[in-house]
Design a protein around this motif. Structure first.
Motif, PDB file in Angstrom:
ATOM      1  N   GLY A   1      -0.186  -8.303   1.934  1.00 34.76           N
ATOM      2  CA  GLY A   1       0.407  -9.422   2.669  1.00 34.76           C
ATOM      3  C   GLY A   1       1.081  -8.977   3.950  1.00 34.76           C
ATOM      4  O   GLY A   1       0.937  -9.618   5.000  1.00 34.76           O
ATOM      5  N   VAL A   2       1.800  -7.859   3.901  1.00 33.89           N
ATOM      6  CA  VAL A   2       2.464  -7.325   5.100  1.00 33.89           C
ATOM      7  C   VAL A   2       1.428  -6.935   6.150  1.00 33.89           C
ATOM      8  O   VAL A   2       1.597  -7.209   7.340  1.00 33.89           O
ATOM      9  N   THR A  58      -5.089  -1.623   5.301  1.00 31.15           N
ATOM     10  CA  THR A  58      -5.564  -2.701   4.433  1.00 31.15           C
ATOM     11  C   THR A  58      -6.747  -2.223   3.596  1.00 31.15           C
ATOM     12  O   THR A  58      -6.811  -2.470   2.385  1.00 31.15           O
ATOM     13  N   ASP A  91       0.132  -6.588  -3.709  1.00 28.15           N
ATOM     14  CA  ASP A  91       0.250  -7.929  -3.135  1.00 28.15           C
ATOM     15  C   ASP A  91       1.107  -7.900  -1.874  1.00 28.15           C
ATOM     16  O   ASP A  91       0.709  -8.419  -0.827  1.00 28.15           O
ATOM     17  N   VAL A  92       2.274  -7.286  -1.958  1.00 27.64           N
ATOM     18  CA  VAL A  92       3.185  -7.242  -0.806  1.00 27.64           C
ATOM     19  C   VAL A  92       2.584  -6.395   0.310  1.00 27.64           C
ATOM     20  O   VAL A  92       2.614  -6.782   1.482  1.00 27.64           O
ATOM     21  N   GLY A  93       2.023  -5.241  -0.041  1.00 26.22           N
ATOM     22  CA  GLY A  93       1.425  -4.375   0.968  1.00 26.22           C
ATOM     23  C   GLY A  93       0.306  -5.057   1.729  1.00 26.22           C
ATOM     24  O   GLY A  93       0.258  -5.012   2.966  1.00 26.22           O
ATOM     25  N   LYS A 150       0.836  -4.361  -9.373  1.00 30.80           N
ATOM     26  CA  LYS A 150       0.312  -5.574  -8.753  1.00 30.80           C
ATOM     27  C   LYS A 150       1.159  -6.045  -7.578  1.00 30.80           C
ATOM     28  O   LYS A 150       0.638  -6.331  -6.504  1.00 30.80           O
ATOM     29  N   GLU A 151       2.466  -6.106  -7.765  1.00 28.50           N
ATOM     30  CA  GLU A 151       3.335  -6.580  -6.690  1.00 28.50           C
ATOM     31  C   GLU A 151       3.304  -5.661  -5.483  1.00 28.50           C
ATOM     32  O   GLU A 151       3.376  -6.123  -4.347  1.00 28.50           O
ATOM     33  N   VAL A 152       3.178  -4.360  -5.708  1.00 30.35           N
ATOM     34  CA  VAL A 152       3.100  -3.414  -4.592  1.00 30.35           C
ATOM     35  C   VAL A 152       1.870  -3.718  -3.745  1.00 30.35           C
ATOM     36  O   VAL A 152       1.951  -3.777  -2.510  1.00 30.35           O
ATOM     37  N   TRP A 204      -2.064 -16.514  -1.313  1.00 26.80           N
ATOM     38  CA  TRP A 204      -1.310 -16.405  -0.062  1.00 26.80           C
ATOM     39  C   TRP A 204      -1.704 -15.147   0.705  1.00 26.80           C
ATOM     40  O   TRP A 204      -1.716 -15.152   1.947  1.00 26.80           O
ATOM     41  N   VAL A 205      -2.047 -14.078   0.007  1.00 25.72           N
ATOM     42  CA  VAL A 205      -2.507 -12.848   0.676  1.00 25.72           C
ATOM     43  C   VAL A 205      -3.864 -13.114   1.327  1.00 25.72           C
ATOM     44  O   VAL A 205      -4.081 -12.787   2.498  1.00 25.72           O
TER      45      VAL A 205
END
Length: 187
Positions: free
Chosen positions: A171-172, A140, A167-169, A163-165, A99-100
């Motif tokens: 993605g944002v 990015t 991924d979210v970063g 990992k989640e940091v 999704w990213v």
């Protein structure tokens, strides 16, 4: 495209900024191959060199008055190929969620598609980078650089915690630039 921007003279040999851009372009297969082999230290170095050449080509072009229409076209095309290839390779290896990568690729598809649309229906287009676009691109690149560095240096536990940091970063950043591109396109 074969004329220099400032004086309009014909370009008869490859200017240094274009050669620098071409280095980034030809590094793509090596980076993708190294990502597939999980050679993270080498990926970090090639990615850092690619990010450096992205800045260097423009600085050299402006400093030595070597701007050309070819360079103005080749640089963003190379950026798109470089970044998209890295994100796709990282997603194939399960490092970055699809999704990213989808958001990042959608950003570039909107930029290219919007430019083609404007050219076809409104005539020649002069693309002007915005401060927000440059900032999200820089963030990015920094996030992706730290992710790659983490893959090279951190143990699996630390990688998993962050990992989640990442991924979210990432993605944002992708979503923010998509929103900006859509609003600029409508404007």
């Amino acid at each position: 495209l074969l004329h220099g921007a400032p004086a309009g003279e014909r370009v008869t040999r490859m200017p240094l900024p274009i050669a620098i851009t071409m280095l980034r372009l030809v590094s793509i297969p090596a980076i993708v191959l190294l990502v597939r082999q999980h050679e993270w230290t080498a990926v970090v170095w090639l990615f850092a060199a690619g990010a450096f050449t992205d800045v260097l080509d423009g600085v050299v072009a402006r400093a030595f008055h070597l701007e050309t229409s070819v360079g103005a076209l080749l640089d963003p095309v190379t950026d798109i190929a470089f970044n998209s290839s890295i994100f796709i390779a990282l997603s194939r290896e399960g490092v970055v969620p699809w999704w990213v990568t989808g958001l990042i690729v959608a950003r570039y598809a909107l930029l290219v598609g919007g430019t083609v649309y404007l050219y076809l229906f409104h005539g020649p287009v002069r693309i002007q980078p915005t401060l927000f676009g440059k900032l999200t691109g820089l963030l990015t690149t920094i996030l992706l650089g730290f992710l790659l560095l983490g893959l090279s240096l951190w143990n699996e536990g630390t990688q998993h915690r962050f990992k989640e940091v990442f991924d979210v970063g990432l993605g944002v950043m992708g979503l923010a630039t998509i929103i900006q591109v859509v609003f600029i396109g409508f404007a």
